[in-house]
Design a protein around this motif. Structure first.
Motif, short mmCIF file in Angstrom:
data_model
loop_
_atom_site.label_atom_id
_atom_site.label_comp_id
_atom_site.label_asym_id
_atom_site.label_seq_id
_atom_site.Cartn_x
_atom_site.Cartn_y
_atom_site.Cartn_z
N VAL A 152 -29.91 -29.64 30.93
CA VAL A 152 -30.84 -28.50 31.00
C VAL A 152 -32.42 -29.03 31.25
CG1 VAL A 152 -32.03 -26.90 29.29
CG2 VAL A 152 -29.49 -27.42 28.83
N SER A 153 -33.05 -28.51 32.27
CA SER A 153 -34.24 -28.90 32.60
C SER A 153 -35.40 -27.67 32.60
CB SER A 153 -34.23 -29.32 33.99
OG SER A 153 -35.61 -29.78 34.32
N GLY A 154 -36.61 -28.14 32.09
CA GLY A 154 -37.64 -26.83 32.12
C GLY A 154 -38.59 -27.16 31.02
N GLY A 155 -38.09 -28.40 30.08
CA GLY A 155 -38.93 -28.52 28.88
C GLY A 155 -39.12 -27.30 28.00
N LYS A 176 -28.30 -33.92 36.28
CA LYS A 176 -29.37 -33.77 35.71
C LYS A 176 -30.07 -35.12 35.59
CE LYS A 176 -32.85 -32.08 32.96
NZ LYS A 176 -33.38 -33.32 32.07
N HIS A 229 -31.75 -35.49 38.82
CA HIS A 229 -32.93 -34.55 38.80
C HIS A 229 -34.13 -35.37 38.19
CE1 HIS A 229 -35.64 -32.09 36.35
NE2 HIS A 229 -35.37 -31.10 37.40
N ASN A 230 -33.76 -35.85 36.99
CA ASN A 230 -34.76 -36.80 36.35
C ASN A 230 -35.40 -38.01 37.31
OD1 ASN A 230 -34.40 -35.02 34.16
ND2 ASN A 230 -34.72 -36.70 32.64
N GLU A 254 -37.47 -36.60 39.78
CA GLU A 254 -38.75 -36.08 38.83
C GLU A 254 -39.82 -37.39 38.71
OE1 GLU A 254 -37.95 -34.16 35.13
OE2 GLU A 254 -38.91 -35.80 34.29
N TYR A 255 -39.16 -38.50 38.45
CA TYR A 255 -39.95 -40.06 38.10
C TYR A 255 -40.72 -40.10 39.38
CZ TYR A 255 -38.07 -41.53 33.76
OH TYR A 255 -37.70 -41.91 32.49
N GLY A 299 -44.75 -43.94 29.45
CA GLY A 299 -43.69 -43.98 28.69
C GLY A 299 -42.31 -43.55 29.29
N ASN A 300 -41.19 -43.71 28.89
CA ASN A 300 -40.02 -42.87 29.05
C ASN A 300 -38.84 -42.91 28.30
OD1 ASN A 300 -37.59 -45.16 29.90
ND2 ASN A 300 -39.34 -46.17 29.73
N LYS A 301 -37.93 -41.80 28.44
CA LYS A 301 -36.88 -41.90 27.32
C LYS A 301 -35.56 -42.55 28.15
CE LYS A 301 -38.50 -38.19 24.71
NZ LYS A 301 -39.12 -37.18 25.63
N GLY A 302 -35.52 -43.03 29.20
CA GLY A 302 -34.31 -43.83 29.61
C GLY A 302 -33.42 -42.94 30.79
N THR A 303 -33.72 -41.89 31.18
CA THR A 303 -32.95 -41.26 32.33
C THR A 303 -33.46 -41.90 33.67
OG1 THR A 303 -34.51 -39.36 32.33
CG2 THR A 303 -32.35 -39.10 31.32
N ARG A 318 -43.97 -47.48 36.22
CA ARG A 318 -43.91 -47.13 34.63
C ARG A 318 -44.03 -48.50 34.07
NH1 ARG A 318 -41.28 -41.54 32.66
NH2 ARG A 318 -41.56 -40.28 34.43
C1 6PG Z 1 -36.61 -31.88 32.31
C2 6PG Z 1 -37.39 -33.02 31.71
C3 6PG Z 1 -36.92 -33.55 30.49
C4 6PG Z 1 -37.83 -34.72 29.74
C5 6PG Z 1 -37.40 -36.07 30.37
C6 6PG Z 1 -38.52 -36.87 30.08
O1 6PG Z 1 -36.00 -31.75 33.11
O2 6PG Z 1 -36.92 -30.82 31.57
O3 6PG Z 1 -36.89 -33.99 32.74
O4 6PG Z 1 -35.77 -33.77 30.43
O5 6PG Z 1 -39.19 -34.28 30.11
O6 6PG Z 1 -36.66 -36.59 29.26
O7 6PG Z 1 -38.30 -38.10 30.53
P1 6PG Z 1 -39.07 -39.30 30.33
O8 6PG Z 1 -39.58 -39.50 28.94
O9 6PG Z 1 -38.24 -40.41 30.59
O10 6PG Z 1 -40.44 -39.17 31.18
#
Ligand code: 6PG
Length: 465
Positions: free
Chosen positions: A132-135, A188, A191-192, A195-196, A260-264, A289
């Motif tokens: 799911v993307s879009g915040g 997904k 996608h991330n 996005e990075y 920062g980052n969450k791992g994707t 990063r």
């Molecule tokens: C999205 C974003 C969402 C989130 C990432 C951020 O598609 O809505 O990608 O999944 O913002 O998890 O990732 P980082 O914290 O790694 O930048």
């Protein structure tokens, strides 16, 4: 009265999706755990805050939550990726019935999704992994949704997912069946990764423009002038960010330069390495990063090496061209990674459909993505398409100059420079890999193929007597 759909986990995304479902006329049961002093009465308080949730059922008791949903149940999990998903599944299992479906809407690792799906199959529970993307805003108003699992499972949950998804230009839902196993979470994840790199490219553009003595507002104005030709959600938000002031000072100047980052992005880099695909911009963006995180080292080495950044002699138009060139390479590499995964795992992913569901709702939506929907109808390799060849040929001289000038000016541009290096490598008919093969054979007898041997046989040489 039992509800049509269950939503487990009322964090930011879970709350927005619940409201989205309710706004689309679905009756929803929602659950959030009870942790004394930390998370108390979350579901009921949330229900009371929003009129669209009047008919929603709120729980902090798991059994009551599950029992309140029509069978076969459809329950979406919006909890932190990782072990938490397994704990939640273990907690839910005693209350589920044969034929129920669990939907994991988090950023789970695609390999875990496959395993969970097999495990739950043995318990007669269906499982679907949904990117799911879009915040927060996307989840509320319409996200891009990337579901992977069995087609039958998708069909059972499609009316819900397609209703809440963003709509593309033709008013079709930005949600499509991706393929089996963990393919939805894989897409997904990529996608991330894209996005990075798109985010890093904008950071590099900002860096070049600020070194050329533009204020954040000047840079915002420059980026705004790019919108008619190269609009994207990330460009839009970067313009807003650059204009934001606090007490008459630019907020961006006050933000610590540690990303920062969450791992994707990390997972995408691992996946691209495992699958043998050179998606090097994603890796460069991730490592940029990581480099940013070494703040104290950077400050110390800046002095130790007496770093003198100078103004690069490039025009704003050159920066734009370099940015656009690098974006083409980034999308080529990301899509290639999906294409190779699809072939390797026999997922049969429709790449044009992936681009289509990325034209709205998600973080990487852009006018270029809309162009790619057509491009990917004809080829799965973006750089081979005649329209892209034309664009790349026009942009290439500019990116060469931009990279050269930035290197001379000592501005780090890992993603822009990698884009031209990758391109130069990919367009080199005779690479120097013959030397690598000879070295491997020399020290490890790993053998090599010869261009004068059409049988493609492997040879070994005794390199010294
Ligand atoms: C999205 C974003 C969402 C989130 C990432 C951020 O598609 O809505 O990608 O999944 O913002 O998890 O990732 P980082 O914290 O790694 O930048």
């Amino acid at each position: 009265m039992k509800s049509e759909f269950g939503l487990f986990g009322l964090g930011v995304m879970g709350k927005s999706l619940t409201r989205n479902l309710a706004n689309n006329g679905f009756t929803v049961s929602m659950f959030n755990r009870h942790i004394k002093g930390l998370e108390e009465h979350v579901a009921i308080n949330f229900k009371n805050e929003h009129t669209e949730l009047t008919n929603a059922l709120a729980f902090d008791n798991l059994e009551a939550f599950v029992k309140s949903i029509q069978t076969p149940r459809k329950i979406m999990l919006m909890v932190n990726a990782g072990k938490t998903i397994d704990y939640v599944i273990a907690d839910l299992l005693p209350y589920l019935s044969k034929g129920d479906t669990l939907i994991d809407g988090g950023n789970s690792n695609y390999k875990d999704t496959k395993e969970r799906s097999l495990y739950l199959k043995s318990k007669y529970i269906y499982f679907i992994g949904v990117g799911v993307s879009g915040g927060e805003e996307g989840a509320l108003k319409g996200p891009s949704i990337m579901p992977g699992g069995s087609k039958e499972t998708y069909d059972a949950v499609a009316p819900f997912l397609e209703a809440i998804a963003a709509k593309d230009k033709a008013n079709l839902p930005c949600c499509t069946y991706i393929g089996p196993e963990g393919s939805g979470h894989f897409v997904k994840m990529v996608h991330n990764g894209i996005e990075y790199a798109e985010m890093q490219l904008l950071a590099e553009v900002y860096d070049i423009l600020r070194t050329n003595e533009n204020t954040p507002t000047d840079i915002a104005n420059i980026l705004e002038s790019w919108q008619p030709l190269a609009n994207s959600y990330l460009l839009e938000i970067t313009i807003d960010i650059l204009r934001k002031k606090e007490h008459n000072e630019w907020l961006v100047d006050k933000i610590m330069d540690k990303a920062g980052n969450k791992g994707t992005g990390n997972w995408t880099t691992i996946a691209t390495a495992e699958l043998g695909v050179p998606s090097s911009l994603i890796a460069s963006a991730l490592f940029a990063r990581y480099t940013s995180f070494y703040k104290s080292d950077r400050v110390q080495l800046n002095t130790l090496y007496n770093k003198q950044t100078t103004k690069p002699s490039i025009t704003t138009k050159d920066v734009y061209d370099a940015y656009q060139f690098a974006r083409i390479i980034n999308h080529h590499q990301g899509i290639k990674l999906i294409a190779v995964a699809s072939k390797t795992f026999k997922w049969h992913i429709n790449l044009s459909e992936v681009a289509r569901i990325w034209t709205n709702g998600c973080i990487i939506r852009s006018s270029f993505m809309e162009e790619l929907v057509e491009v990917l109808r004809e080829t799965d390799s973006i750089l081979n398409h005649s329209a892209i060849v034309k664009q790349v040929n026009l942009l290439k001289p500019k990116v060469n100059n931009a990279v050269a000038q930035c290197v001379l000016a000592e501005i780090p541009i890992p993603c822009i420079s990698e884009s031209i290096n990758f391109f130069n490598g990919l367009t080199t008919a005779n690479s120097p890999a013959n030397i690598i093969q000879a070295q491997r054979d020399y020290f490890g007898a790993h053998t090599y193929q010869r261009i004068d041997d059409e049988t493609e046989a492997f040879h070994h040489t005794k390199w010294i007597n």
